[in-house]
Structures are given as C-alpha cells and as structure tokens.
Design a protein around this motif. Structure first.
Motif, short mmCIF file in Angstrom:
data_model
loop_
_atom_site.label_atom_id
_atom_site.label_comp_id
_atom_site.label_asym_id
_atom_site.label_seq_id
_atom_site.Cartn_x
_atom_site.Cartn_y
_atom_site.Cartn_z
N VAL A 1 65.49 87.53 62.43
CA VAL A 1 65.81 86.90 63.70
C VAL A 1 64.77 85.82 64.03
O VAL A 1 65.12 84.73 64.50
CB VAL A 1 65.88 87.94 64.83
N ILE A 2 63.50 86.11 63.76
CA ILE A 2 62.44 85.12 64.01
C ILE A 2 62.65 83.88 63.14
O ILE A 2 62.53 82.74 63.61
CB ILE A 2 61.06 85.74 63.73
N VAL B 1 55.61 84.68 54.47
CA VAL B 1 54.19 85.00 54.29
C VAL B 1 53.61 85.55 55.60
O VAL B 1 52.84 86.51 55.60
CB VAL B 1 53.41 83.75 53.83
N ARG B 2 54.01 84.93 56.69
CA ARG B 2 53.54 85.40 58.00
C ARG B 2 53.99 86.84 58.27
O ARG B 2 53.25 87.65 58.83
CB ARG B 2 54.07 84.46 59.08
N ASP B 3 55.22 87.16 57.84
CA ASP B 3 55.74 88.51 58.03
C ASP B 3 54.92 89.52 57.22
O ASP B 3 54.58 90.61 57.70
CB ASP B 3 57.20 88.57 57.62
N VAL B 4 54.59 89.14 55.98
CA VAL B 4 53.76 90.01 55.14
C VAL B 4 52.38 90.18 55.78
O VAL B 4 51.81 91.29 55.79
CB VAL B 4 53.63 89.44 53.71
N LEU C 1 69.06 83.63 71.17
CA LEU C 1 68.43 84.22 69.99
C LEU C 1 67.02 84.69 70.31
O LEU C 1 66.53 85.69 69.76
CB LEU C 1 68.41 83.21 68.85
N GLY C 2 66.33 83.97 71.24
CA GLY C 2 65.02 84.42 71.68
C GLY C 2 65.08 85.79 72.33
O GLY C 2 64.17 86.62 72.14
N LEU D 1 63.50 80.01 64.34
CA LEU D 1 62.75 78.83 63.92
C LEU D 1 63.67 77.78 63.32
O LEU D 1 63.55 76.58 63.62
CB LEU D 1 61.67 79.24 62.91
N LEU D 2 64.60 78.19 62.47
CA LEU D 2 65.52 77.24 61.83
C LEU D 2 66.40 76.53 62.86
O LEU D 2 66.68 75.33 62.74
CB LEU D 2 66.37 77.95 60.79
N LEU D 3 66.83 77.27 63.88
CA LEU D 3 67.62 76.65 64.94
C LEU D 3 66.79 75.64 65.74
O LEU D 3 67.30 74.60 66.17
CB LEU D 3 68.19 77.71 65.87
N ALA D 4 65.50 75.95 65.92
CA ALA D 4 64.61 75.01 66.60
C ALA D 4 64.48 73.72 65.79
O ALA D 4 64.47 72.62 66.36
CB ALA D 4 63.24 75.64 66.81
N ILE D 5 64.41 73.84 64.47
CA ILE D 5 64.35 72.65 63.61
C ILE D 5 65.64 71.85 63.71
O ILE D 5 65.62 70.61 63.81
CB ILE D 5 64.08 73.07 62.15
#
Length: 337
Positions: A151-152, A209-212, A138-139, A156-160
């Motif tokens: 995708v980002i 929020v980071r995307d915005v 996915l990276g 992140l969700l898969l990392a969790i």
C-alpha cells in the motif's frame, strides 16, 4: 487589443503560477511522507481521519484516555508510551495532504479558462484532481492496513503519477516559452524513456529496501544503527550499484542534448538533472556509511522524485505533438485579437 491580450496573458500567468505552487506543495508532501517514514511516525496517528479520536491531536499524555494503550495498542507498533513528536509529524503530513487537495481543486477550477481554448489542459487538471482524491483515500488505507508495504509503494507511485500530470499541465500551458531547435530527437526521446523506466524501477526497489530496513530496525532496535546496513539483503546492493548505471546513462543523454543544442534551455535542465543525480548518490552514500541518519532518508526520496519529474518534463519538451496545441491556440487567439 492591447488590453485584451494583456488580460489573457495575466490569466494564463496566474494559472501557471497556481500549477507551479501546487507542484511545490506536492513535493513538500512527498518530503513530509519521507520524514514520516524515516522517523517511524507512520502510526503516530493510529486512526483516520482523526488522530486519537481528535481533530486536533493531543500534545501530552494527559489529554488521552487512561486506557489509550488498550484502545490503540495494536496499532501503535510497539510504542509503549504516547509520543507527541511522532503524532504531530504524521498529522503535519495529513495537513499538507489537505492543503495539496485544495490547491489541486483550485487548479481544476482555474483550468476552466482553457475550456474553449485547449481542453487537454482541463482534462489534465481533472485527472490531477481525481488522482489526489484517490491517493488521499489510499493514505487512509496505509493506516488501516498498519503500514502494509504494497500500500505504501502504491501510495508513492500514485504521487509520482500526480506529479507527472501536473507537470504535463504546466508544460502545455507554458509551451510557447520553450523552443527545441532541432527535430532530430528520436534517439534522445528513446534514451529518456529508458532512463525514466530505470529510475522508476530504482524508486520501487528503494521502497523495498526501506521495507527490509524497517524489519531490521524492528528486530535489533535503534541502538544498533551502525549495523543496520550489514543486515540488509541483496536488494540493497542492487539498488546501490544501479545508481551508478543510471548516472552513466544520463551522461550519454546530456551528450546527445549538446549535439542538438549546445546552450539551450534543455541542456540547462539536463545539467540540473545530473546535479540531482549526484546529490541522490551522495545521500545514498551518507545513509550507507553513516548509520542511515534520519535527515538523509526524506531528502533521498525527494531527490528521486525530482529526478523522475525532470526526466518526464524534458521528454515532454522533446515531443512537440503533446504540447504544441496550447501554443498554436495561443497564437491563433493573438492573431484574431
């Protein structure tokens, strides 16, 4: 008998130490990912798995072909000139990803010791190995889609989920070291489940929020850092206010824990959890009122993953049916020895 038991304990201790190291490296990988995002280095290496077509990234522009902008320009996200700092930040993130992959594979191999003792530990280790492989792929899609937000977020969700899996393996393999004196934990488990879901929703909202924020930076540039926050939409204000609700919710959790065991290990873990939440709110305040400094963003992310990881671990410790088998088998082996 003494030598046999000592050998068993050493093997189990080595396994737990390996899982602990793997979890630490995964958290460092998440921190590195936050640094990549916070510094805008996501396309520091515009190709994958190589970087500018090289296994060892360039350190200066002379190491690139003269027409590198023509070759990679569409993926450099507006970088007019080659930026070695961003390139090596992204590449260091990849190297940590490779290291974590090797450690998860080593954990899987080490878990084979439990094959005839507690197969759930082996299955959990196998799941972690499959998850890190999937997240590695996915990276590559993050690069291929040129930092697509969905995708980002999935990355992140898969990392969790990977952190959850490794924490489960660690807790189950060391369950004999943990004791919950009271069985009246149903209310507390429910509160923790709600807290975990709320925190997960907060993390996903924070990613949006980071995307915005990325869009704002792209529009007005880095020179207007102090005005970034004022350009954000309603998601930022919901995200900011929601953190206080999560803090209040955890106060009720620690109250319930103290009713069960005033000085137990779980209370200590919950106190640490509250400390992380306070620090998380603090980094949020720093970003909101000090122009979103780059150092605060990765710390904010890692604290969020530490919080949800602690919530998950405490939930496991309050659910003996999920982790008791390892202890029972361990006791059985000692009796037979």
């Amino acid at each position: 008998m003494i030598n046999s038991n000592s050998l068993i304990n050493k093997k189990e201790q080595r396994f737990r130490s390996l899982v602990s190291l793997t979890i630490v490296i995964i958290y460092l990988l998440i921190l590195a990912g936050g640094i990549v995002r916070g510094t805008g280095s996501g396309m520091g290496c515009p190709d994958w798995p190589r970087c500018f077509g090289r296994w060892v990234p360039p350190t200066e522009i002379s190491q690139l072909p003269a027409n590198y902008q023509e070759i990679y320009g569409a993926k450099l996200k507006g970088e007019v000139l080659f930026n070695p700092v961003k390139t090596w930040i992204e590449y260091a993130n990849r190297l940590l990803g490779v290291l974590s992959g090797f450690l998860v594979f080593a954990t899987l191999l080490a878990s084979l010791y439990y094959l005839h003792i507690d197969r759930i530990i082996v299955w959990g280790s196998l799941m972690a190995f499959l998850l890190i492989g999937l997240n590695g792929w996915l990276g590559s899609r993050v690069v291929a889609t040129e930092l697509a937000q969905y995708v980002i977020t999935l990355h992140l969700l898969l990392a969790i989920l990977l952190v959850f899996t490794l924490l489960f393996v660690w807790v189950r393999s060391s369950s004999s070291k943990w004791r919950v004196e009271s069985e009246k934990t149903s209310t507390l488990r429910l509160l923790l489940a709600i807290a975990l879901l709320l925190t997960l929703a907060q993390i996903v909202l924070g990613a949006q929020v980071r995307d915005v924020l990325d869009s704002v930076v792209k529009r007005i540039g880095y020179g207007e850092r102090d005005s970034w926050i004022s350009q954000l939409d309603w998601r930022f204000y919901v995200h900011r206010s929601f953190s206080l609700a999560i803090f209040a919710f955890h106060i009720s959790i620690i109250y319930q824990l103290r009713k069960l065991n005033k000085r137990g290990q779980l209370v200590k873990l919950t106190n640490i959890l509250i400390g992380f939440i306070v620090a998380e709110i603090g980094t949020g305040v720093i970003m909101a009122y000090l122009g979103v400094p780059a150092f605060a963003q990765p710390i904010h992310l890692v604290l969020a993953i530490l919080i949800i990881g602690l919530q998950f671990s405490i939930s496991l410790l309050l659910t003996p049916k999920l982790i008791a088998t390892g202890s029972v088998n361990q006791a059985t082996r000692l009796i037979k020895a």
